[in-house]
Motif scaffolding. Sequence first.
Motif, PDB file in Angstrom:
ATOM      1  N   PRO A  47       0.800  -1.230   0.000  1.00 44.80           N
ATOM      2  CA  PRO A  47       0.000   0.000   0.000  1.00 44.80           C
ATOM      3  C   PRO A  47       0.833   1.281   0.000  1.00 44.80           C
ATOM      4  O   PRO A  47       0.464   2.245  -0.669  1.00 44.80           O
ATOM      5  CB  PRO A  47      -0.831  -0.104   1.281  1.00 44.80           C
ATOM      6  N   HIS A  70       0.352   3.865  -3.031  1.00 48.79           N
ATOM      7  CA  HIS A  70      -0.133   5.234  -2.800  1.00 48.79           C
ATOM      8  C   HIS A  70       0.931   6.266  -3.199  1.00 48.79           C
ATOM      9  O   HIS A  70       0.584   7.333  -3.704  1.00 48.79           O
ATOM     10  CB  HIS A  70      -0.548   5.433  -1.343  1.00 48.79           C
ATOM     11  N   GLN A 113      -5.298   3.565   6.150  1.00 50.57           N
ATOM     12  CA  GLN A 113      -5.926   2.437   5.456  1.00 50.57           C
ATOM     13  C   GLN A 113      -5.844   1.167   6.293  1.00 50.57           C
ATOM     14  O   GLN A 113      -6.839   0.464   6.459  1.00 50.57           O
ATOM     15  CB  GLN A 113      -5.227   2.218   4.116  1.00 50.57           C
ATOM     16  N   GLU A 114      -4.683   0.861   6.814  1.00 49.97           N
ATOM     17  CA  GLU A 114      -4.458  -0.415   7.497  1.00 49.97           C
ATOM     18  C   GLU A 114      -4.951  -0.444   8.940  1.00 49.97           C
ATOM     19  O   GLU A 114      -5.144  -1.524   9.493  1.00 49.97           O
ATOM     20  CB  GLU A 114      -2.964  -0.766   7.465  1.00 49.97           C
ATOM     21  N   LYS A 120     -10.166  -1.303   6.758  1.00 50.82           N
ATOM     22  CA  LYS A 120      -8.816  -1.481   6.215  1.00 50.82           C
ATOM     23  C   LYS A 120      -8.770  -1.298   4.701  1.00 50.82           C
ATOM     24  O   LYS A 120      -8.045  -1.972   3.987  1.00 50.82           O
ATOM     25  CB  LYS A 120      -8.245  -2.825   6.645  1.00 50.82           C
ATOM     26  N   ILE A 121      -9.591  -0.355   4.254  1.00 52.58           N
ATOM     27  CA  ILE A 121      -9.640  -0.003   2.837  1.00 52.58           C
ATOM     28  C   ILE A 121      -9.709   1.523   2.749  1.00 52.58           C
ATOM     29  O   ILE A 121     -10.404   2.157   3.535  1.00 52.58           O
ATOM     30  CB  ILE A 121     -10.830  -0.691   2.144  1.00 52.58           C
ATOM     31  N   TYR A 122      -8.931   2.103   1.841  1.00 48.17           N
ATOM     32  CA  TYR A 122      -8.900   3.551   1.690  1.00 48.17           C
ATOM     33  C   TYR A 122      -9.610   3.921   0.385  1.00 48.17           C
ATOM     34  O   TYR A 122      -9.255   3.417  -0.685  1.00 48.17           O
ATOM     35  CB  TYR A 122      -7.450   4.065   1.650  1.00 48.17           C
ATOM     36  N   GLY A 130     -11.544   2.042  -3.977  1.00 45.71           N
ATOM     37  CA  GLY A 130     -10.968   1.658  -2.699  1.00 45.71           C
ATOM     38  C   GLY A 130      -9.710   0.846  -2.925  1.00 45.71           C
ATOM     39  O   GLY A 130      -9.623   0.072  -3.878  1.00 45.71           O
ATOM     40  N   ILE A 162      -7.115  -1.794  -0.943  1.00 46.19           N
ATOM     41  CA  ILE A 162      -6.954  -2.677   0.202  1.00 46.19           C
ATOM     42  C   ILE A 162      -5.684  -3.494  -0.003  1.00 46.19           C
ATOM     43  O   ILE A 162      -5.344  -3.850  -1.134  1.00 46.19           O
ATOM     44  CB  ILE A 162      -8.194  -3.592   0.396  1.00 46.19           C
TER      45      ILE A 162
END
Length: 149
Positions: free
Chosen positions: A49, A53, A79-80, A85-87, A102, A104
């Motif tokens: 992630p 990102h 996120q985590e 736990k999903i942005y 999203g 993950i």
Amino acid sequence: MAGGYLRLLQRFPKGYSLAFAYGSGVFKQVGHKNTKDNMIDLILAVRDPVEWHKTNLALNPKHYSSLRFGGPHFIASVQENWGAKIYFNTLIPTHEGMIKYGVISHTSLITDLLDWDTLYVAGRLHKPVLMLYRGMCYIHNKDHHRCFS
């Protein structure tokens, strides 16, 4: 896969191994004349992630809220460590229409699928989804290898 969805995926950095679309922007639903005017919802599973990102911030900085000023480590931490736990980045205008997506991590996805940790993505996969990309494999235990392809 329809050309519009391929174009959507090309907007994002490589590094996702599972991508699917869902919701009223993808599937015709009762009470909606068509899907064209509805938001397209996407979920992308990524191995790293922070790195994903970081690259996406460089490619698509306007997709992010003010959390972008915290940088990729901060976004991945949110996120985590919060919620499902999903942005999500939302209200993103594209030629294919308005989208939200999203992100993950593989670890969180697998935990949700196996243990129903939050049931967010596992529950979503109990409803209609359009698989756009599947290329993720993982080892469940020493004798069992599973792939999403």
